[in-house]
Design a protein around this motif. Structure first.
Motif, PDB file in Angstrom:
ATOM      1  N   THR A  27     -12.131  27.169  -0.467  1.00 37.54           N
ATOM      2  CA  THR A  27     -11.421  26.073  -1.117  1.00 37.54           C
ATOM      3  C   THR A  27     -12.168  24.793  -0.765  1.00 37.54           C
ATOM      4  O   THR A  27     -12.903  24.732   0.222  1.00 37.54           O
ATOM      5  CB  THR A  27      -9.950  25.967  -0.690  1.00 37.54           C
ATOM      6  N   HIS A  28     -12.001  23.805  -1.605  1.00 35.36           N
ATOM      7  CA  HIS A  28     -12.560  22.474  -1.355  1.00 35.36           C
ATOM      8  C   HIS A  28     -11.416  21.502  -1.157  1.00 35.36           C
ATOM      9  O   HIS A  28     -10.477  21.472  -1.951  1.00 35.36           O
ATOM     10  CB  HIS A  28     -13.416  22.013  -2.545  1.00 35.36           C
ATOM     11  N   GLU A  29     -11.492  20.731  -0.096  1.00 35.64           N
ATOM     12  CA  GLU A  29     -10.445  19.769   0.242  1.00 35.64           C
ATOM     13  C   GLU A  29     -11.007  18.366   0.129  1.00 35.64           C
ATOM     14  O   GLU A  29     -11.858  17.966   0.928  1.00 35.64           O
ATOM     15  CB  GLU A  29      -9.941  20.040   1.669  1.00 35.64           C
ATOM     16  N   PRO A  30     -10.553  17.586  -0.857  1.00 36.89           N
ATOM     17  CA  PRO A  30     -11.137  16.265  -1.096  1.00 36.89           C
ATOM     18  C   PRO A  30     -10.953  15.307   0.075  1.00 36.89           C
ATOM     19  O   PRO A  30      -9.901  15.285   0.730  1.00 36.89           O
ATOM     20  CB  PRO A  30     -10.361  15.740  -2.311  1.00 36.89           C
ATOM     21  N   ILE A  31     -12.006  14.519   0.314  1.00 38.77           N
ATOM     22  CA  ILE A  31     -11.954  13.386   1.239  1.00 38.77           C
ATOM     23  C   ILE A  31     -11.789  12.096   0.426  1.00 38.77           C
ATOM     24  O   ILE A  31     -11.016  11.222   0.769  1.00 38.77           O
ATOM     25  CB  ILE A  31     -13.238  13.323   2.096  1.00 38.77           C
ATOM     26  N   ASP A  32     -12.546  12.015  -0.649  1.00 38.23           N
ATOM     27  CA  ASP A  32     -12.473  10.896  -1.591  1.00 38.23           C
ATOM     28  C   ASP A  32     -13.017  11.437  -2.919  1.00 38.23           C
ATOM     29  O   ASP A  32     -13.222  12.650  -3.027  1.00 38.23           O
ATOM     30  CB  ASP A  32     -13.221   9.667  -1.031  1.00 38.23           C
TER      31      ASP A  32
ATOM     32  N   ARG B  40     -20.086  16.053  -4.416  1.00 37.64           N
ATOM     33  CA  ARG B  40     -20.109  16.696  -5.729  1.00 37.64           C
ATOM     34  C   ARG B  40     -21.442  16.601  -6.450  1.00 37.64           C
ATOM     35  O   ARG B  40     -21.534  16.952  -7.623  1.00 37.64           O
ATOM     36  CB  ARG B  40     -18.991  16.131  -6.606  1.00 37.64           C
ATOM     37  N   SER B  41     -22.482  16.120  -5.784  1.00 37.83           N
ATOM     38  CA  SER B  41     -23.788  16.046  -6.450  1.00 37.83           C
ATOM     39  C   SER B  41     -24.297  17.447  -6.773  1.00 37.83           C
ATOM     40  O   SER B  41     -24.362  18.317  -5.905  1.00 37.83           O
ATOM     41  CB  SER B  41     -24.803  15.351  -5.538  1.00 37.83           C
ATOM     42  N   SER B  42     -24.688  17.646  -8.035  1.00 41.83           N
ATOM     43  CA  SER B  42     -25.211  18.955  -8.454  1.00 41.83           C
ATOM     44  C   SER B  42     -26.721  19.034  -8.299  1.00 41.83           C
ATOM     45  O   SER B  42     -27.302  20.113  -8.392  1.00 41.83           O
ATOM     46  CB  SER B  42     -24.867  19.202  -9.922  1.00 41.83           C
ATOM     47  N   GLY B  43     -27.381  17.880  -8.123  1.00 40.89           N
ATOM     48  CA  GLY B  43     -28.842  17.843  -8.116  1.00 40.89           C
ATOM     49  C   GLY B  43     -29.457  17.780  -9.506  1.00 40.89           C
ATOM     50  O   GLY B  43     -30.683  17.715  -9.645  1.00 40.89           O
ATOM     51  N   ARG B 183     -16.321   7.668 -11.029  1.00 37.23           N
ATOM     52  CA  ARG B 183     -14.894   8.024 -11.012  1.00 37.23           C
ATOM     53  C   ARG B 183     -14.719   9.373 -11.698  1.00 37.23           C
ATOM     54  O   ARG B 183     -15.397   9.669 -12.693  1.00 37.23           O
ATOM     55  CB  ARG B 183     -14.079   6.957 -11.751  1.00 37.23           C
ATOM     56  N   PRO B 184     -13.831  10.225 -11.175  1.00 35.12           N
ATOM     57  CA  PRO B 184     -13.704  11.585 -11.718  1.00 35.12           C
ATOM     58  C   PRO B 184     -13.544  11.598 -13.242  1.00 35.12           C
ATOM     59  O   PRO B 184     -14.070  12.476 -13.919  1.00 35.12           O
ATOM     60  CB  PRO B 184     -12.449  12.122 -11.014  1.00 35.12           C
ATOM     61  N   THR B 186     -14.924   9.916 -15.440  1.00 35.96           N
ATOM     62  CA  THR B 186     -16.155   9.758 -16.210  1.00 35.96           C
ATOM     63  C   THR B 186     -16.877  11.099 -16.391  1.00 35.96           C
ATOM     64  O   THR B 186     -17.700  11.245 -17.293  1.00 35.96           O
ATOM     65  CB  THR B 186     -17.145   8.793 -15.522  1.00 35.96           C
ATOM     66  N   GLY B 187     -16.599  12.062 -15.518  1.00 38.66           N
ATOM     67  CA  GLY B 187     -17.235  13.378 -15.620  1.00 38.66           C
ATOM     68  C   GLY B 187     -18.717  13.360 -15.302  1.00 38.66           C
ATOM     69  O   GLY B 187     -19.439  14.318 -15.561  1.00 38.66           O
ATOM     70  N   ILE B 188     -19.202  12.260 -14.679  1.00 42.28           N
ATOM     71  CA  ILE B 188     -20.647  12.131 -14.450  1.00 42.28           C
ATOM     72  C   ILE B 188     -21.101  12.977 -13.260  1.00 42.28           C
ATOM     73  O   ILE B 188     -22.084  13.703 -13.350  1.00 42.28           O
ATOM     74  CB  ILE B 188     -21.014  10.642 -14.274  1.00 42.28           C
ATOM     75  N   MET B 189     -20.359  12.882 -12.151  1.00 43.57           N
ATOM     76  CA  MET B 189     -20.773  13.629 -10.961  1.00 43.57           C
ATOM     77  C   MET B 189     -20.561  15.117 -11.238  1.00 43.57           C
ATOM     78  O   MET B 189     -19.434  15.549 -11.499  1.00 43.57           O
ATOM     79  CB  MET B 189     -19.968  13.185  -9.750  1.00 43.57           C
ATOM     80  N   GLY B 190     -21.639  15.877 -11.215  1.00 37.70           N
ATOM     81  CA  GLY B 190     -21.549  17.289 -11.544  1.00 37.70           C
ATOM     82  C   GLY B 190     -21.654  17.567 -13.033  1.00 37.70           C
ATOM     83  O   GLY B 190     -21.707  18.726 -13.439  1.00 37.70           O
ATOM     84  N   GLY B 191     -21.693  16.527 -13.875  1.00 33.26           N
ATOM     85  CA  GLY B 191     -21.765  16.721 -15.322  1.00 33.26           C
ATOM     86  C   GLY B 191     -23.192  16.638 -15.857  1.00 33.26           C
ATOM     87  O   GLY B 191     -24.151  16.636 -15.097  1.00 33.26           O
TER      88      GLY B 191
END
Lengths: 228, 228
Positions: A27-32, B40-43, B183-184, B186-191
């Motif tokens: 599971t992933h537990e958010p920090i921010d 959440r960085s996908s690289g 910000r989540p 926006t779907g940018i991080m990991g998108g």
């Protein structure tokens, strides 16, 4: 014709008509919004278990965290991120004939997770994370009204593996614990193999080092015996 | 013949003979043998950047954390896990004509990480994690003796994007900041897309929403202009 023959075999498999609930992955537990606490579970053992149960004709509900492993085809897959989401998805999936809790669920979540990205402000001040215990899915289901006929927990241990597994089995109220030594030098967490120890009410079986697929087939076969 | 023509074109590309250091992906900061802090960085943006620089004939050293994205073929790839390992790998890769710090490096590590798995003991007592600031790779390289001719940082922001990016550019001493609103929603991080804002010494360019490949090609083209 081959597909029909396979489907026919599955319908007649030893787990035909049985509903098996399996949890898998981390599971992933958010920090921010960008940071989270994770663990090294790849989900490989959970996917292998689901496939082994499906191969014996069982119906599988597969509740998985954000795992790297492929999802088992033929299972009903429920994707979650946090321990609390997993707990809710598990309750929603009951009743079941058996439950196998293979997921590496975070024991703690960050209670003061931030809606904004936490930033270094140059002051050298460090973030103070407050932790709260997550729901104990294994104990809740083992001790709940809707308890499946057989409940199997997993234990990832780095020390005193058998003693910790026996204590966990008694404390949670589950039937079996599949224990693993996950010290980094074993390469088990995130790897392809397992060296499982099956702890039951009155026995401790140390299995040889096996692929996660082989381990899964052994567990599924034992489950089929138990449910027959 | 085609491969030779392509290689010939690359050798004559605008970044031919230039060494570009690129960092990518998240870092993982261990809490204990099974738990870690991730982001959440996908690289994906880092790999796209490396490919864009390679396509213009540059030589790429690609220092990457444990990212989901494929590694760029044709780059010299250095795999790391933690921020401190990334800092060491970056120093070892210098000198370079340019450096692009695209990795989402953890600001903090767990100073009291445990060699044994932290366990719930039933007391309800929660773990007290002590954090320490990680080395600031962007600032260290920007202000160091071995400073590349152009240093580009990335900023993932959830609020006050431009003001935070300008302040970061000044504080770190780098040349450009590529800022993103992560910000989540926006779907940018990991998108697959980015909506980058390029902050330079005297300009702020808000780019349209582009694929990460397109964003990468714009940055690489600007870099080629700057180094020519």
């Amino acid at each position: 014709a081959i597909a029909e023959a396979v489907n026919g075999a599955l319908r007649n498999g030893p787990l035909a008509g049985k509903h098996v609930l399996i949890t898998s992955g981390p599971t992933h537990e958010p920090i921010d919004p960008v940071r989270y606490i994770a663990n090294r579970s790849s989900g490989a053992q959970g996917t292998a278990l689901a496939e082994a149960v499906l191969a014996l004709g069982g119906n599988v509900t597969f509740v998985t965290g954000p795992a790297a492993a492929a999802r088992p085809s033929g299972a009903r897959v429920v994707e979650v991120e946090t321990a609390r989401q997993m707990a809710d998805a598990v309750q929603a999936a009951l009743p079941a004939d058996a439950a196998i809790f293979c997921a590496a669920v975070a024991d703690w979540r960050v209670e003061n997770a931030s809606d904004l990205k936490m930033k270094k402000d140059g002051s050298g001040t460090l973030p103070a994370l407050q932790f709260a215990e997550n729901p104990d899915i294994l104990a809740t289901v083992s001790q709940g009204d809707n308890r499946p006929g057989i409940v199997i927990g997993f234990a990832a241990e780095t020390h005193d593996v058998i003693a910790n597994a026996q204590a966990k089995r008694a404390r949670k109220g589950c039937d079996w614990i599949v224990a693993n030594d996950v010290r980094p030098e074993t390469g088990i967490m995130g790897g392809d193999e397992n060296a499982a120890i099956l702890v039951t009410a009155d026995d401790v079986e140390e299995w040889p080092r096996l692929s996660k697929d082989q381990t899964a087939r052994r567990i599924a076969a034992r489950l089929a015996e138990e449910l027959s």
